[in-house]
Write a protein that holds these residues in place. Structure first.
Motif, PDB file in Angstrom:
ATOM      1  N   GLY A   6      30.641  54.190  -8.685  1.00  7.63           N
ATOM      2  CA  GLY A   6      31.661  54.511  -7.689  1.00  7.63           C
ATOM      3  C   GLY A   6      32.467  55.706  -8.153  1.00  7.63           C
ATOM      4  N   LEU A   7      33.761  55.586  -8.052  1.00  3.45           N
ATOM      5  CA  LEU A   7      34.627  56.631  -8.584  1.00  3.45           C
ATOM      6  C   LEU A   7      34.552  56.625 -10.102  1.00  3.45           C
ATOM      7  N   ASP A   8      34.759  57.781 -10.701  1.00  2.00           N
ATOM      8  CA  ASP A   8      34.870  57.765 -12.154  1.00  2.00           C
ATOM      9  C   ASP A   8      36.296  58.121 -12.550  1.00  2.00           C
ATOM     10  N   LEU A   9      36.646  57.792 -13.779  1.00  2.00           N
ATOM     11  CA  LEU A   9      38.017  57.929 -14.247  1.00  2.00           C
ATOM     12  C   LEU A   9      38.545  59.351 -14.105  1.00  2.00           C
ATOM     13  N   VAL A  28      53.456  59.663  -7.776  1.00  2.00           N
ATOM     14  CA  VAL A  28      52.186  59.087  -8.232  1.00  2.00           C
ATOM     15  C   VAL A  28      52.308  57.570  -8.244  1.00  2.00           C
ATOM     16  N   THR A  29      51.771  56.942  -7.207  1.00  2.00           N
ATOM     17  CA  THR A  29      51.764  55.484  -7.100  1.00  2.00           C
ATOM     18  C   THR A  29      50.336  55.054  -6.790  1.00  2.00           C
ATOM     19  N   LEU A  30      50.063  53.786  -6.958  1.00  2.00           N
ATOM     20  CA  LEU A  30      48.724  53.301  -6.608  1.00  2.00           C
ATOM     21  C   LEU A  30      48.496  53.478  -5.113  1.00  2.00           C
ATOM     22  N   PRO A  41      44.212  50.092  -2.471  1.00  2.00           N
ATOM     23  CA  PRO A  41      44.872  50.027  -3.785  1.00  2.00           C
ATOM     24  C   PRO A  41      44.209  49.083  -4.795  1.00  2.00           C
ATOM     25  N   PRO A  42      43.823  47.877  -4.418  1.00  2.00           N
ATOM     26  CA  PRO A  42      43.256  46.979  -5.436  1.00  2.00           C
ATOM     27  C   PRO A  42      41.991  47.530  -6.090  1.00  2.00           C
ATOM     28  N   SER A  43      41.262  48.397  -5.385  1.00  2.00           N
ATOM     29  CA  SER A  43      40.024  48.946  -5.940  1.00  2.00           C
ATOM     30  C   SER A  43      40.289  49.757  -7.206  1.00  2.00           C
ATOM     31  N   LEU A  44      41.487  50.293  -7.312  1.00  2.00           N
ATOM     32  CA  LEU A  44      41.814  51.097  -8.493  1.00  2.00           C
ATOM     33  C   LEU A  44      41.776  50.267  -9.772  1.00  2.00           C
ATOM     34  N   TYR A  45      41.990  48.981  -9.620  1.00  2.00           N
ATOM     35  CA  TYR A  45      42.011  48.116 -10.805  1.00  2.00           C
ATOM     36  C   TYR A  45      40.645  47.999 -11.473  1.00  2.00           C
ATOM     37  N   ASN A  46      39.593  48.459 -10.787  1.00  2.00           N
ATOM     38  CA  ASN A  46      38.281  48.506 -11.424  1.00  2.00           C
ATOM     39  C   ASN A  46      38.192  49.627 -12.457  1.00  2.00           C
ATOM     40  N   HIS A  47      39.136  50.553 -12.404  1.00  2.00           N
ATOM     41  CA  HIS A  47      39.058  51.735 -13.278  1.00  2.00           C
ATOM     42  C   HIS A  47      40.244  51.882 -14.218  1.00  2.00           C
ATOM     43  N   ILE A  48      41.389  51.437 -13.774  1.00  2.00           N
ATOM     44  CA  ILE A  48      42.594  51.567 -14.598  1.00  2.00           C
ATOM     45  C   ILE A  48      43.344  50.247 -14.641  1.00  2.00           C
ATOM     46  N   GLU A  49      44.159  50.095 -15.645  1.00  2.00           N
ATOM     47  CA  GLU A  49      44.927  48.853 -15.797  1.00  2.00           C
ATOM     48  C   GLU A  49      46.288  48.979 -15.121  1.00  2.00           C
ATOM     49  N   LEU A  54      47.437  53.851 -15.364  1.00  2.00           N
ATOM     50  CA  LEU A  54      47.267  55.174 -14.746  1.00  2.00           C
ATOM     51  C   LEU A  54      48.157  56.207 -15.429  1.00  2.00           C
ATOM     52  N   ARG A  55      49.395  55.816 -15.686  1.00  2.00           N
ATOM     53  CA  ARG A  55      50.335  56.742 -16.333  1.00  2.00           C
ATOM     54  C   ARG A  55      49.868  57.119 -17.722  1.00  2.00           C
ATOM     55  N   LYS A  56      49.307  56.166 -18.416  1.00  2.00           N
ATOM     56  CA  LYS A  56      48.789  56.468 -19.740  1.00  2.00           C
ATOM     57  C   LYS A  56      47.643  57.467 -19.656  1.00  2.00           C
TER      58      LYS A  56
END
Lengths: 186, 186
Positions: A6-9, A28-30, A41-49, A54-56
């Motif tokens: 899917g998306l990559d980091l 910058v928000t989810l 938005p929940p899909s982002l949790y597959n890539h970032i915590e 995300l901020r890190k």
DNA sequence: ATTGTAAAACTAACGACATTAGTTTTGTGA
DNA sequence: TCACAAAACTAATGTCGTTAGTTTTACAAT
């Protein structure tokens, strides 16, 4: 059996950096990021915590980019020339990527391994350049900290529109770098 | 017919500053603040213009406090002594009030009249002290900007735990101030 | 003391957000 | 063709800022 891609980091972090640079780091928000990427938005949790994750990632990416700017500027130069070039590069990076630059020092966890690693590269680069001045042991560290303080302080204040007066900001920057170079040759 | 007196702005801003210093600037929300003050969030709107208004008041308060520190430090001193004292005072303020200090340069609107007024006081104080070095016209402004950059940069990096190595941070600060003082006497 | 009044504090409600749990989709390798 | 694991989804929850409209309350004039 490699599952679907899917998306990559990298895509995600770059999209976040764009939002940060255009609308500010606060934007910058989810929610805004997922809209930009056309996902929920929940899909982002597959890539970032989550948002902290995300901020890190954004901070790590920003520090790495900054390191690129500085390395290229210092390449093939030494002494005052190298210091001036790095100063220019630092300011250029901060001006071209205001949101990403802000991310490199806002809400960062210095205990984090990735952050630490990326930061050390920058510090080592500066130390290397300042070795030209033959600063002994402790003084080399003091000078490095001083140089970082100058660069960050100036870039940060400029970004917040803190220099109220009309007077040419670039001249002020050169004045400051020159002051540092003069003072360092004690 | 003077109506009833409830909370006053000073109480609110001081409570917000406490939250900022203890739990970080991000923890300053209308929710946490109203809990601390034992009122419901909407009641805050009688005193401040939402969260942006609260942040502005916090910034104005912080800048005023910083000005107090600096003024007292510089009183009765001149030249290097005054510069060193102001540097110490700046750092002391930032260390004692980390959240409030952060509020003085995070999300501030430099167009705002109150912010502008408070900031100008600090700038004028620094200019006044630096006059001792006989800097001509433009150079006086450059030097002032440089001094601010140094102080803010150092305080900011220190706050983010950006000085990784063990080496004494206070020594680094003195080294930096000395470098500035040497460089300024060009 | 009584009472009018204006500020202050309140309740109720809405939309935006981050996050979690559980479900469905989908691309790739076997 | 098919199994499967990652990716994306829907649904739901709790928190937040904010607005609208109501109630409370302390002071001041009577």
């Amino acid at each position: 059996m490699t599952p679907r891609i899917g998306l990559d980091l990298k895509t995600i972090v770059k999209a976040a950096a764009e939002i940060a640079d255009i609308d500010g780091l606060e934007a910058v928000t989810l929610a805004t990021l997922s809209r930009k990427l056309n996902i929920r938005p929940p899909s982002l949790y597959n890539h970032i915590e989550g948002l902290p994750g995300l901020r890190k990632e954004l901070a790590v990416y920003g520090i790495a980019e900054l390191n690129q700017y500085l390395s290229q500027a210092a390449a093939g130069k030494s002494g005052d020339n190298a210091v001036r070039a790095m100063g220019e590069a630092y300011l250029t990076f901060a001006r071209r990527n205001p949101g990403l630059y802000e991310a490199t020092f806002y809400t960062i966890d210095m205990e984090d391994k990735d952050i630490k690693l990326a930061s050390e590269k920058v510090v080592n680069l500066v130390i290397q350049v300042l070795q030209h001045y033959g600063l002994q042991g402790e003084n080399a560290v003091h000078a490095t900290r001083g140089f970082r303080s100058i660069l960050h302080g100036f870039a940060s204040i400029e970004q917040k529109d803190g220099f109220a007066m009309e007077l040419d900001v670039n001249k002020s920057f050169h004045f400051l770098i020159d002051t540092f170079l003069l003072g360092i040759k004690r």
